[in-house]
Design a protein around this motif. Structure first.
Motif, PDB file in Angstrom:
ATOM      1  N   GLN A  92       0.817  -1.221   0.000  1.00  0.00           N
ATOM      2  CA  GLN A  92       0.000   0.000   0.000  1.00  0.00           C
ATOM      3  C   GLN A  92       0.850   1.270   0.000  1.00  0.00           C
ATOM      4  O   GLN A  92       0.504   2.254  -0.660  1.00  0.00           O
ATOM      5  N   PHE A  93       1.965   1.216   0.749  1.00  0.00           N
ATOM      6  CA  PHE A  93       2.756   2.458   0.845  1.00  0.00           C
ATOM      7  C   PHE A  93       3.341   2.858  -0.510  1.00  0.00           C
ATOM      8  O   PHE A  93       3.480   4.037  -0.811  1.00  0.00           O
ATOM      9  N   LYS A  95       1.816   2.217  -3.398  1.00  0.00           N
ATOM     10  CA  LYS A  95       0.692   2.771  -4.169  1.00  0.00           C
ATOM     11  C   LYS A  95       0.442   4.217  -3.760  1.00  0.00           C
ATOM     12  O   LYS A  95       0.093   5.057  -4.577  1.00  0.00           O
ATOM     13  N   LYS A  96       0.614   4.464  -2.459  1.00  0.00           N
ATOM     14  CA  LYS A  96       0.293   5.788  -1.943  1.00  0.00           C
ATOM     15  C   LYS A  96       1.432   6.789  -2.171  1.00  0.00           C
ATOM     16  O   LYS A  96       1.195   7.933  -2.536  1.00  0.00           O
ATOM     17  N   TYR A  97       2.655   6.333  -1.949  1.00  0.00           N
ATOM     18  CA  TYR A  97       3.776   7.285  -1.976  1.00  0.00           C
ATOM     19  C   TYR A  97       4.752   7.060  -3.128  1.00  0.00           C
ATOM     20  O   TYR A  97       5.793   7.717  -3.188  1.00  0.00           O
ATOM     21  N   TYR A 151       5.307   2.138 -10.193  1.00  0.00           N
ATOM     22  CA  TYR A 151       5.434   2.822  -8.905  1.00  0.00           C
ATOM     23  C   TYR A 151       6.818   3.379  -8.582  1.00  0.00           C
ATOM     24  O   TYR A 151       6.940   4.220  -7.700  1.00  0.00           O
ATOM     25  N   ARG A 242      -3.314  15.714  -8.621  1.00  0.00           N
ATOM     26  CA  ARG A 242      -2.514  15.183  -7.508  1.00  0.00           C
ATOM     27  C   ARG A 242      -1.304  16.078  -7.262  1.00  0.00           C
ATOM     28  O   ARG A 242      -0.575  16.395  -8.207  1.00  0.00           O
TER      29      ARG A 242
END
Lengths: 432, 149
Positions: A92-93, A95-97, A151, A242
């Motif tokens: 997840q990190f 995907k987020k960062y 990513y 974003r």
């Protein structure tokens, strides 16, 4: 766009381009690591920094992220995945960062280029490529699809931004897609893998789609279509801006400034000043200080412009920064292309000479393809077109809002244009 | 737990391979394999080597001053209008040196010999470790990626 759809549907695509590219890449790696020490005699340096790096923004502009479909790193990731892949979900990190990591990597590589020498040194370039390959192998071995490309790849981040200006858009018929049960475009079928970029053609944007053609091959409903669009129009329809992507646009601008500024006389004066203030002659420390100031002042200028916009249109500074940051992408692209156009057209023949040297044929002569005044004219034309693209994008992004809110952004676009013109007026050094 | 072990092993591999590179680099004196001079922020004092290197020479302050006029005389400056586009590759190299002079005049970018071998060994060690780890983890999973009990 039938011809493009036919190409993308063909079973030969992208393999027919992928494998020759991988072969050339292998030669480049070998040359960088074991070829001549001199950058002007090294085929790897010439191919990478005189041909590939200057041409890549143009490819993004014309074909979007199609390079990513044939990129040798992606090919390597696919091979690793096939034999060693654990196909785990991406954390997840990431995907987020992930995009913030890309922003940081882009800055880090630019910094390392100046402090340790990457472009100037074949070995430096070789070590950088080894590090990237290590990252690609790690991601390919553990995570599903092309997790590195989506990513973590710094070029992918830049490609994503530039490809919004691209002229090709992949989309799908919503009527057919809403009734589709198999979602073969995402899941793949027995012959062809699903979308490597974790998307579906109906929703995927040009910033993500790498035109690999898998969805064309797998869709049972012939829903996927390729369209030609107005360049930069991908920027006009951004619904959820974003901050990370906008920041990358501003960071790229600051990097173009730094790359140009290091070649000016004022650079030596700035170094001297920092040397006196800090009391050190360590180049790494001095460059880090000046680099930080250059990047922060560019971001600061955008923050000030966004702050004034927020005062005028009553939206938050962050919202304005995130939305209008995209407007700088055409100017980024133009400045990046203009900077590299010099290297391509003033040093381009070096690629031929170094390639011939691989076969023992030694040819020497001028590296220049065009004369400097013609290159200069092309650079200014590019900057002009980029500025128009940025102004149009800013106005389109402001659609439905008070016009005065966009004025500070337009002023900053013009200011960045003037800085670029000043920098391009001054002498530029060669890479090889 | 498995995730923790995987991440720990990856960090371990990364450190080990980095260590290989550093150890080999420190041991390296008078390299035999292909190498080059790349810029480093560290201060060293092999000026004699610098004078001989033809790639990324980092000249001293006085060289910087003496090279500056030659940069304009070689004529790559776009604004002067005196430049000759038909410069030879030799000119390009000279220009390259001049640009380095430009960069390194004050902060004095030093050069440090880098042997490529340890980097390649470190890369191979890390890659082999990652692939082995991936293969072990893959064996522990079934065809549909579920854990095999």
């Amino acid at each position: 766009m039938n011809w493009l759809a036919r190409i993308l549907k063909s079973s030969l695509f992208p393999g027919v381009l992928q494998w020759p590219t991988a072969f050339v890449f292998a030669v480049i790696i070998y040359q960088l690591l074991y070829g001549p020490d001199s950058s002007s005699k090294n085929f790897g340096t010439s191919m990478t920094w005189v041909l590939w790096w200057p041409i890549i923004p143009l490819i993004f502009f014309i074909l979007g992220r199609m390079w990513c479909a044939i990129c040798p790193f992606a090919t390597l990731s696919d091979i690793i995945q096939k034999f060693f892949g654990n196909n785990r979900p991406v954390p997840q990190f990431l995907k987020k960062y992930g995009i913030w990591i890309i922003d940081a990597l882009f800055l880090l590589i630019t910094w390392a280029d100046h402090v340790f020498g990457i472009v100037d040194s074949p070995r430096g370039s070789g070590i950088l490529l080894l590090m990237i390959i290590a990252g690609v192998i790690t991601m390919g071995a553990f995570f599903e699809r092309r997790a590195w490309c989506k990513y973590l790849c710094f070029l992918g981040g830049v490609a994503g931004n530039y490809s919004r200006c691209g002229s090709i858009d992949i989309t799908a018929d919503p009527k057919k897609c809403t009734t589709c049960k198999v979602k073969a475009c995402f899941n793949g079928n027995e012959q062809v893998a699903g979308c490597p970029m974790f998307g579906m053609p109906r929703t995927i944007g040009s910033e993500t789609c790498n035109l690999c053609g898998n969805c064309f091959k797998t869709c049972p409903n012939n829903s996927v279509v390729a369209k030609v669009r107005v360049p930069s129009s991908g920027l006009w329809l951004i619904n959820t801006p974003r901050l990370s992507e906008s920041s990358l646009a501003i960071v790229i601008m600051s990097i173009v400034f730094v790359q140009n500024a290091t070649m000016l006389e004022v650079w030596a004066k700035a170094q001297s000043l920092v040397e006196t203030v800090l009391g050190t002659s360590n180049y790494g420390v001095i460059f880090t200080m000046i680099f930080s100031v250059a990047v922060l002042s560019t971001i600061g200028a955008m923050a000030i412009a966004s702050g004034i916009s927020s005062f005028l249109n009553k939206e938050s500074l962050i919202d304005n920064f995130a939305r209008f940051g995209y407007a700088f992408i055409p100017l980024d692209l133009a400045a990046h292309m203009a900077h590299n156009l010099f290297h391509l057209l003033a040093e381009g023949k070096n690629v031929i000479y170094t390639a011939m040297a691989l076969f023992g044929i030694n040819v020497s002569g001028s590296n220049a393809i065009l004369d400097v005044s013609t290159i200069s004219a092309l650079q200014y034309i590019l900057l002009g077109v980029g500025t128009i693209g940025s102004i149009v994008a800013a106005l389109k992004l402001n659609k439905g809002r008070p016009l005065n809110g966009v004025i500070p952004i337009l002023a900053l676009i013009i200011a960045f244009l003037l800085v670029n013109i000043y920098l391009f007026l001054l002498p530029m050094s060669h890479r090889v | 737990m498995k995730k923790f072990v995987t991440i720990s092993l990856l960090i371990f591999l990364f450190l080990i391979s980095g260590n290989i590179a550093l150890a080999a680099e420190n041991d390296h004196s008078g390299h035999s394999g292909p190498s080059t001079d790349i810029q480093s922020g560290e201060h060293s004092s092999h000026d004699a080597t610098l004078q001989q290197s033809n790639d990324v020479i980092q000249p001293s302050h006085s060289e910087h001053q003496s090279n500056e006029p030659s940069q304009s005389s070689t004529g790559h400056g776009q604004s002067q209008g005196t430049s000759s586009p038909e410069h030879s590759s030799h000119d390009g190299q000279a220009q390259n040196q001049n640009s380095e002079a430009h960069d390194g005049g004050h902060g004095v970018k030093e050069v440090k010999e880098v042997n490529i071998k340890p980097w390649v060994y470190a890369f191979l060690a890390y890659t082999a470790g990652v692939l082995l780890l991936a293969l072990i983890l893959k064996k522990g999973r079934g065809k549909n990626n579920e854990l095999v009990s």
